[in-house]
Scaffold this motif. Structure first.
Motif, PDB file in Angstrom:
ATOM      1  N   SER A   5       0.819  -1.212   0.000  1.00  0.00           N
ATOM      2  CA  SER A   5       0.000   0.000   0.000  1.00  0.00           C
ATOM      3  C   SER A   5       0.850   1.257   0.000  1.00  0.00           C
ATOM      4  N   GLN A   6       0.308   2.259  -0.643  1.00  0.00           N
ATOM      5  CA  GLN A   6       0.963   3.566  -0.674  1.00  0.00           C
ATOM      6  C   GLN A   6       1.003   4.172   0.724  1.00  0.00           C
ATOM      7  N   ARG A   7      -0.089   4.002   1.480  1.00  0.00           N
ATOM      8  CA  ARG A   7      -0.152   4.581   2.814  1.00  0.00           C
ATOM      9  C   ARG A   7       0.960   4.036   3.705  1.00  0.00           C
ATOM     10  N   ALA A   8       1.231   2.715   3.639  1.00  0.00           N
ATOM     11  CA  ALA A   8       2.292   2.129   4.469  1.00  0.00           C
ATOM     12  C   ALA A   8       3.652   2.698   4.098  1.00  0.00           C
ATOM     13  N   LEU A   9       3.886   2.931   2.800  1.00  0.00           N
ATOM     14  CA  LEU A   9       5.160   3.526   2.376  1.00  0.00           C
ATOM     15  C   LEU A   9       5.290   4.954   2.900  1.00  0.00           C
ATOM     16  N   LEU A  10       4.218   5.742   2.747  1.00  0.00           N
ATOM     17  CA  LEU A  10       4.268   7.127   3.214  1.00  0.00           C
ATOM     18  C   LEU A  10       4.484   7.195   4.721  1.00  0.00           C
ATOM     19  N   THR A  11       3.847   6.283   5.456  1.00  0.00           N
ATOM     20  CA  THR A  11       3.975   6.276   6.914  1.00  0.00           C
ATOM     21  C   THR A  11       5.415   6.022   7.342  1.00  0.00           C
ATOM     22  N   VAL A  12       6.052   5.014   6.743  1.00  0.00           N
ATOM     23  CA  VAL A  12       7.419   4.683   7.142  1.00  0.00           C
ATOM     24  C   VAL A  12       8.401   5.779   6.712  1.00  0.00           C
ATOM     25  N   LEU A  13       8.010   6.543   5.685  1.00  0.00           N
ATOM     26  CA  LEU A  13       8.839   7.663   5.232  1.00  0.00           C
ATOM     27  C   LEU A  13       8.559   8.935   6.024  1.00  0.00           C
ATOM     28  N   GLY A  14       7.505   8.909   6.841  1.00  0.00           N
ATOM     29  CA  GLY A  14       7.150  10.085   7.622  1.00  0.00           C
ATOM     30  C   GLY A  14       6.469  11.166   6.807  1.00  0.00           C
ATOM     31  N   LEU A  15       5.762  10.761   5.742  1.00  0.00           N
ATOM     32  CA  LEU A  15       5.092  11.710   4.866  1.00  0.00           C
ATOM     33  C   LEU A  15       3.578  11.553   4.958  1.00  0.00           C
ATOM     34  N   ASP A  16       2.864  12.654   4.789  1.00  0.00           N
ATOM     35  CA  ASP A  16       1.401  12.596   4.729  1.00  0.00           C
ATOM     36  C   ASP A  16       0.930  12.322   3.307  1.00  0.00           C
ATOM     37  N   ALA A  17       1.663  12.861   2.352  1.00  0.00           N
ATOM     38  CA  ALA A  17       1.302  12.693   0.938  1.00  0.00           C
ATOM     39  C   ALA A  17       2.545  12.912   0.095  1.00  0.00           C
ATOM     40  N   ALA A  18       2.512  12.406  -1.137  1.00  0.00           N
ATOM     41  CA  ALA A  18       3.636  12.608  -2.067  1.00  0.00           C
ATOM     42  C   ALA A  18       3.176  12.245  -3.463  1.00  0.00           C
ATOM     43  N   ASP A  19       3.545  13.066  -4.445  1.00  0.00           N
ATOM     44  CA  ASP A  19       3.278  12.675  -5.823  1.00  0.00           C
ATOM     45  C   ASP A  19       4.354  11.680  -6.243  1.00  0.00           C
ATOM     46  N   PRO A  20       4.213  11.033  -7.413  1.00  0.00           N
ATOM     47  CA  PRO A  20       5.173   9.994  -7.807  1.00  0.00           C
ATOM     48  C   PRO A  20       6.626  10.453  -7.797  1.00  0.00           C
ATOM     49  N   ASP A  21       6.890  11.672  -8.255  1.00  0.00           N
ATOM     50  CA  ASP A  21       8.279  12.158  -8.268  1.00  0.00           C
ATOM     51  C   ASP A  21       8.819  12.331  -6.855  1.00  0.00           C
ATOM     52  N   GLU A  22       7.977  12.862  -5.969  1.00  0.00           N
ATOM     53  CA  GLU A  22       8.402  13.048  -4.578  1.00  0.00           C
ATOM     54  C   GLU A  22       8.627  11.710  -3.891  1.00  0.00           C
ATOM     55  N   LEU A  23       7.759  10.723  -4.193  1.00  0.00           N
ATOM     56  CA  LEU A  23       7.917   9.400  -3.599  1.00  0.00           C
ATOM     57  C   LEU A  23       9.203   8.745  -4.098  1.00  0.00           C
ATOM     58  N   ASP A  24       9.498   8.898  -5.382  1.00  0.00           N
ATOM     59  CA  ASP A  24      10.753   8.364  -5.931  1.00  0.00           C
ATOM     60  C   ASP A  24      11.957   8.925  -5.171  1.00  0.00           C
ATOM     61  N   LEU A  25      11.966  10.243  -5.000  1.00  0.00           N
ATOM     62  CA  LEU A  25      13.101  10.890  -4.337  1.00  0.00           C
ATOM     63  C   LEU A  25      13.213  10.444  -2.874  1.00  0.00           C
ATOM     64  N   ALA A  26      12.063  10.346  -2.198  1.00  0.00           N
ATOM     65  CA  ALA A  26      12.082   9.960  -0.788  1.00  0.00           C
ATOM     66  C   ALA A  26      12.567   8.535  -0.611  1.00  0.00           C
ATOM     67  N   LEU A  27      12.104   7.616  -1.459  1.00  0.00           N
ATOM     68  CA  LEU A  27      12.541   6.219  -1.370  1.00  0.00           C
ATOM     69  C   LEU A  27      14.027   6.092  -1.695  1.00  0.00           C
ATOM     70  N   ALA A  28      14.473   6.807  -2.724  1.00  0.00           N
ATOM     71  CA  ALA A  28      15.880   6.740  -3.116  1.00  0.00           C
ATOM     72  C   ALA A  28      16.778   7.282  -2.003  1.00  0.00           C
ATOM     73  N   ALA A  29      16.364   8.391  -1.395  1.00  0.00           N
ATOM     74  CA  ALA A  29      17.172   8.979  -0.330  1.00  0.00           C
ATOM     75  C   ALA A  29      17.235   8.066   0.886  1.00  0.00           C
ATOM     76  N   ALA A  30      16.091   7.462   1.242  1.00  0.00           N
ATOM     77  CA  ALA A  30      16.055   6.591   2.418  1.00  0.00           C
ATOM     78  C   ALA A  30      16.910   5.341   2.222  1.00  0.00           C
ATOM     79  N   THR A  31      16.849   4.758   1.032  1.00  0.00           N
ATOM     80  CA  THR A  31      17.651   3.552   0.780  1.00  0.00           C
ATOM     81  C   THR A  31      19.134   3.895   0.686  1.00  0.00           C
ATOM     82  N   GLU A  32      19.442   5.063   0.124  1.00  0.00           N
ATOM     83  CA  GLU A  32      20.840   5.467   0.015  1.00  0.00           C
ATOM     84  C   GLU A  32      21.453   5.680   1.402  1.00  0.00           C
ATOM     85  N   HIS A  33      20.648   6.187   2.327  1.00  0.00           N
ATOM     86  CA  HIS A  33      21.134   6.429   3.679  1.00  0.00           C
ATOM     87  C   HIS A  33      20.975   5.211   4.588  1.00  0.00           C
ATOM     88  N   GLY A  34      20.480   4.116   4.018  1.00  0.00           N
ATOM     89  CA  GLY A  34      20.374   2.879   4.783  1.00  0.00           C
ATOM     90  C   GLY A  34      19.344   2.906   5.888  1.00  0.00           C
TER      91      GLY A  34
END
Length: 410
Positions: A270-299
């Motif tokens: 689910s999108q909601r579970a991804l946003l929750t673990v990222l600490g986001l309320d909402a994100a468009d596809p580009d913002e979600l891409d950047l957030a996921l990439a940054a989180a994985t890069e920082h481990g």
């Protein structure tokens, strides 16, 4: 009936079929030289010239001079679907109603997302869409024809009349949404499942272009939907409800889904579970891409664990799709495309390990190419369908009627 009259009717039927064929070629294939149309259709040059001239007179295509060429002889004029002939696209969701203006050439002229602070009723969504459409009058003023509205609904839609039989996240049951929107706008309305329309859009204009067998899965705020193309044709089922892969069992020990079953794909991925673990309320596809990439890069361990968890359950559903439909291509849209982008090789490896070897040996898994335009283009295809099947001069109003006022938030 005389033999001459019968021949005349047959010739007229052939002409109308050929008109539809030529218009379909330039609509789906983009600008095409007359010579290319002649080659593709097998018709002779004079017949193609006459058909193109008729389509120009109907205001459906234009002709332009070709660019420079090294070929000997006079270059063939280029035929282009007229971008001023437009369809409107509507996508109601749990947090917004999005409206687009799409040209016959596939151009998305405008896309307006109207956010909502509550889940709208069908009547509210129709009123909001009508008001947004009214606000688009300056854009529609440049159009030579508005052919109608196509609606992409996150739920089961009876395509014969546009009744939404069930949209669980919207809490709609047996809602005559197409009829409501037609009454609010004065335009003809067709509705279908959003993922089915997304599959068609990607097959015709995106990652699946030229692919006859594909499965498209879209992840959004209202869960996961799927569309299946078999031998170049959408798999609809007897009433238009086929392809509900979002309700494929992926976890027998999982949570209860909106549909009443246990462990459906869309409850585990689910999108909601991804946003929750990222600490986001909402994100468009580009913002979600950047957030996921940054989180994985920082481990970030929590994010990485959630990505792995969701990829595992997604792979289980894709295994089922691979074994059942034997597609050439699986296309992932919405937040599923973001998940895929984080670890494309991992997802492909998981599916290959689980699916039958023979079923998956020619399979590729890719991200959707059309991005935020996908449902606008897919829904617009519904609006254009009647015109593409039978090109004709306009017989109905070319602009929407007076607006319906926006519903007040609850």
């Amino acid at each position: 009936m005389s033999n001459a009259s019968g021949v005349g009717r047959n010739l007229d039927a052939v002409r109308r079929h050929n008109l539809a064929t030529v218009l379909g070629l330039v609509h789906r294939g983009g600008p095409s030289a007359r010579s290319a149309i002649t080659h593709a259709t097998g018709l002779n040059r004079s017949t193609v010239g006459a058909l193109v001239a008729e389509l120009v007179d109907l205001g459906l295509v234009t002709e332009r001079e070709p660019g420079t060429s090294n070929r000997v002889g006079r270059p063939s004029p280029v035929v282009v679907a007229d971008a001023r002939v437009v369809a409107l696209a509507v996508n109601p969701e749990i947090d917004a109603v999005t409206v687009g203006v799409v040209g016959l050439d596939g151009t998305v002229h405008r896309r307006v997302r109207h956010p909502i602070d509550h889940v709208p009723t069908a009547a509210e969504a129709a009123a909001i869409a009508a008001a947004v459409i009214a606000g688009l009058r300056p854009d529609l003023g440049a159009a030579t024809r508005v052919v109608g509205i196509g609606v992409a609904v996150p739920g089961l839609v009876r395509e014969s009349d546009g009744v939404v039989r069930l949209a669980p996240h919207l809490e709609w049951v047996d809602e005559p949404f197409a009829e409501q929107l037609a009454a609010a706008t004065g335009l003809p309305v067709q509705a279908a499942n959003d993922a089915r329309l997304g599959a068609e859009a990607e097959r015709l204009f995106g990652a699946g272009r030229g692919t006859a067998d594909l499965v498209y899965l879209n992840g959004g705020a209202s869960g996961i939907g799927a569309g299946v193309i078999v031998d170049g044709r959408p798999l609809t089922g007897v009433s238009g409800y086929a392809g509900e892969l979002g309700h494929t069992l992926v976890n027998s020990a999982g949570e209860r889904c909106h549909c009443g079953a246990i462990g459906c794909l869309e409850t585990e991925v689910s999108q909601r579970a991804l946003l929750t673990v990222l600490g986001l309320d909402a994100a468009d596809p580009d913002e979600l891409d950047l957030a996921l990439a940054a989180a994985t890069e920082h481990g970030d361990e929590d994010v990485v664990a959630e990505i792995d968890r969701q990829l595992g359950f997604l792979a289980t559903a894709l295994r089922t799709a691979t074994n059942v439909f034997n597609p050439q291509l699986i296309v992932l849209g919405g937040f599923l495309g973001s998940l895929h982008a984080v670890a494309p090789d991992r997802l492909a490896s998981l599916v290959a390990r689980q699916a039958l070897g023979a079923s998956g040996e020619n399979l590729a898994i890719v991200r959707a190419e059309l991005g935020s335009r996908i449902l606008m283009i897919g829904a617009a295809e519904l609006g254009f369908a009647a015109l593409l099947a039978a090109p004709a001069a306009p017989t109905a109003p070319t602009a929407p009627t007076a607006p319906t006022a926006l519903a007040e938030p609850r």
